[in-house]
Enzyme design. Structure first.
Site, PDB file in Angstrom:
ATOM      1  N   PHE A  42       0.860  -1.179   0.000  1.00 52.60           N
ATOM      2  CA  PHE A  42       0.000   0.000   0.000  1.00 52.60           C
ATOM      3  C   PHE A  42       0.892   1.223   0.000  1.00 52.60           C
ATOM      4  O   PHE A  42       1.764   1.356   0.856  1.00 52.60           O
ATOM      5  CB  PHE A  42      -0.923   0.036   1.220  1.00 52.60           C
ATOM      6  CG  PHE A  42      -1.833   1.225   1.203  1.00 52.60           C
ATOM      7  CD1 PHE A  42      -3.002   1.215   0.451  1.00 52.60           C
ATOM      8  CD2 PHE A  42      -1.515   2.387   1.902  1.00 52.60           C
ATOM      9  CE1 PHE A  42      -3.841   2.325   0.406  1.00 52.60           C
ATOM     10  CE2 PHE A  42      -2.344   3.503   1.860  1.00 52.60           C
ATOM     11  CZ  PHE A  42      -3.508   3.467   1.108  1.00 52.60           C
TER      12      PHE A  42
ATOM     13  N   ASP B  48       9.099   2.741   1.743  1.00 52.13           N
ATOM     14  CA  ASP B  48       7.910   3.449   2.188  1.00 52.13           C
ATOM     15  C   ASP B  48       7.793   3.195   3.689  1.00 52.13           C
ATOM     16  O   ASP B  48       7.352   2.123   4.111  1.00 52.13           O
ATOM     17  CB  ASP B  48       6.674   2.953   1.427  1.00 52.13           C
ATOM     18  CG  ASP B  48       5.407   3.698   1.848  1.00 52.13           C
ATOM     19  OD1 ASP B  48       5.428   4.347   2.917  1.00 52.13           O
ATOM     20  OD2 ASP B  48       4.407   3.609   1.121  1.00 52.13           O
TER      21      ASP B  48
ATOM     22  N   LYS C 116       2.602  10.105   8.236  1.00 54.55           N
ATOM     23  CA  LYS C 116       1.894   9.640   9.430  1.00 54.55           C
ATOM     24  C   LYS C 116       2.449  10.205  10.742  1.00 54.55           C
ATOM     25  O   LYS C 116       2.139  11.327  11.096  1.00 54.55           O
ATOM     26  CB  LYS C 116       1.819   8.113   9.425  1.00 54.55           C
ATOM     27  CG  LYS C 116       0.906   7.611   8.289  1.00 54.55           C
ATOM     28  CD  LYS C 116       0.230   6.296   8.563  1.00 54.55           C
ATOM     29  CE  LYS C 116      -0.948   6.078   7.632  1.00 54.55           C
ATOM     30  NZ  LYS C 116      -0.669   5.286   6.452  1.00 54.55           N
TER      31      LYS C 116
HETATM   32  C1  LIG Z   1      -0.832   5.597   5.018  1.00 52.86           C
HETATM   33  C2  LIG Z   1       0.169   5.132   4.051  1.00 52.86           C
HETATM   34  C3  LIG Z   1       0.362   5.773   2.820  1.00 52.86           C
HETATM   35  C4  LIG Z   1      -0.503   6.929   2.363  1.00 52.86           C
HETATM   36  O1  LIG Z   1      -0.412   8.036   3.185  1.00 52.86           O
HETATM   37  P1  LIG Z   1      -1.527   9.188   3.040  1.00 52.86           P
HETATM   38  O2  LIG Z   1      -1.070  10.238   4.012  1.00 52.86           O
HETATM   39  O3  LIG Z   1      -2.835   8.586   3.373  1.00 52.86           O
HETATM   40  O4  LIG Z   1      -1.478   9.667   1.637  1.00 52.86           O
HETATM   41  C5  LIG Z   1       1.347   5.290   1.993  1.00 52.86           C
HETATM   42  N1  LIG Z   1       2.114   4.250   2.354  1.00 52.86           N
HETATM   43  C6  LIG Z   1       1.971   3.624   3.525  1.00 52.86           C
HETATM   44  C7  LIG Z   1       2.877   2.485   3.879  1.00 52.86           C
HETATM   45  C8  LIG Z   1       0.983   4.022   4.406  1.00 52.86           C
HETATM   46  O5  LIG Z   1       0.814   3.367   5.557  1.00 52.86           O
END
Ligand SMILES: *Cc1c(COP(=O)(O)O)cnc(C)c1O
Length: 398
Positions: free
Chosen positions: A131, A216, A245
């Site tokens: 994701f 990520d 986050k």
């Molecule tokens: C939450 C998340 C995203 C997306 O972040 P947003 O602030 O919602 O755009 C991307 N990668 C990972 C691993 C995430 O947990």
């Protein structure tokens, strides 16, 4: 409760309205207290209404909110210096969100190869279950059909391989590959950790093939696993990293970190953002870092991670009919469950414990990093009560 007549119907939300938060607790409009093991999906790293963050935001709010990046932003220099001091990185680009940080990472990787005379290297290799956000490029990167469906042609330039399939990964690399993009622990995908030796293997592979390694760490970073970034457990540094986050502890902010070399293609005029890294965001993110980098803080996270692991293992032992297995690291852990995860989450919620779902039928626990052993104990008394009632109910129905 009022109807949400004018809000896009994209979320199926329970009928609770939270009015305020304090530490690990949220209070609804009736005053009932919930223990928050979601942290707004790993965002409220320091819990709710942390006095140091509240002060930082208040102070900045009285001075300067926004100038856009057409002018220098003092807080950016300070935060970038501190992030670079604490990590592999030499350069930082600040964004508003995680997806925007991943977009920046993708652009940085492509632009790197372009500036080195390889404009054909555009493909990003990702892993099944990944994701990376909800923009058109990041849903293509994530590759999940449920997020791509109905949104037109999938953005080109993303190649996906099965999670943990080394041969498929090697076979996927060719002269058009720009980078490998991976979460050290798949968060939304169901708390699936990549073993440290695999991250080291990815690092070697990228070096051998002349491609970039992008992490990520939007969910796993900012102390969540007991290191500032989760990949530090492996010793395998990336070329580029996306953070967000927990970075702003609840204030929207993200960052793309890169080495000097990886960022070398990102020259004047190639990229930008209106709001990213604005003075309010920088004030709060610097305040978050004050605490996360303070002596002993990450030790606390590691200790609480152990407590959480024991508790989850205990629940799995007590309710083998409902729960399958616990997994994850630090304060990002989950349990794969045998009944629909939404039902377990609803049962926990009726005992005023908040957890959040993840892929592979997992319930995810990502409490604020400031949670104490006592608060974890209280949380798991609530979990025990919820699961015991759920078992009785299921037995009654059978
Ligand atoms: C939450 C998340 C995203 C997306 O972040 P947003 O602030 O919602 O755009 C991307 N990668 C990972 C691993 C995430 O947990």
């Amino acid at each position: 409760m009022q109807d949400q007549r004018h809000i896009f119907a994209t979320y199926a939300q329970p009928e609770i309205e939270f009015e305020r938060g304090e530490g690990v607790r949220l209070f609804d409009v009736t005053g009932a207290d919930y223990i928050d093991c979601t942290s707004g999906i790993a965002v409220n790293a320091l819990g709710h209404a942390h006095p140091h963050l509240v002060d930082a935001l208040r102070e900045q709010a009285g001075k300067l909110w926004h100038t856009s990046n057409i002018f220098r932003i003092k807080g950016q220099d300070r935060l970038a210096d501190r992030l670079c001091e604490a990590t592999f990185a030499d350069r930082v680009f600040f964004t508003n969100s995680g997806a925007e940080a991943v977009e920046c990472a993708i652009k940085t990787a492509r632009r790197y190869h372009y500036s080195k005379g390889h404009p054909e290297r555009i493909n990003i290799i990702t892993f099944e279950g990944a994701f990376h956000g909800r923009t058109l490029a990041t849903i293509a990167a994530g590759g999940q059909a449920k997020y791509l469906e109905g949104f037109g042609p999938k953005t080109a330039g993303f190649v996906q391989v099965p999670f943990g399939d080394h041969d498929a990964l090697k076979a996927a690399i060719d002269e058009e590959t720009a980078a490998i993009l991976v979460e050290p622990i798949q968060g939304e995908g169901g708390i699936r950790p990549v073993p440290p030796q695999c991250l080291r293997g990815l690092r070697e592979l990228c070096d051998e093939k002349g491609i970039l390694l992008i992490y990520d760490e939007i969910q796993t970073g900012m102390g969540r696993t007991g290191k500032l970034f989760a990949h530090e457990w492996s010793g395998a540094s990336p070329d580029i990293l996306a953070a967000a986050k927990g970075l702003g502890g609840g204030f929207p902010v993200g960052a793309c970190l890169a080495t000097q070399d990886a960022a070398s293609g990102m020259t004047v005029g190639t990229h930008g953002t209106t709001f990213g890294g604005n003075p309010l965001a920088m004030a709060v993110a610097n305040a978050v870092l004050d605490i996360v980098l303070a002596e002993g803080f990450l030790d606390h996270v590691r200790e609480m991670g152990k407590v959480l692991r024991q508790q989850l293992a205990g629940l799995v032992d007590s309710y083998p009919d409902l729960l399958e297995a616990a997994r994850g690291d630090g304060l990002l852990q989950g349990i794969k469950v045998r009944v629909p995860n939404t039902e377990v989450i609803a049962a926990l919620r009726s005992e005023r414990l908040l957890a959040v779902g993840a892929g592979d039928n997992v319930i995810r626990f990502a409490p604020p990093l400031i949670i104490t052993a006592e608060e974890l104990r209280e949380a798991f008394e609530r979990a025990d009560k919820a699961l015991s009632k759920m078992r009785d109910r299921l037995k009654g129905a059978a």
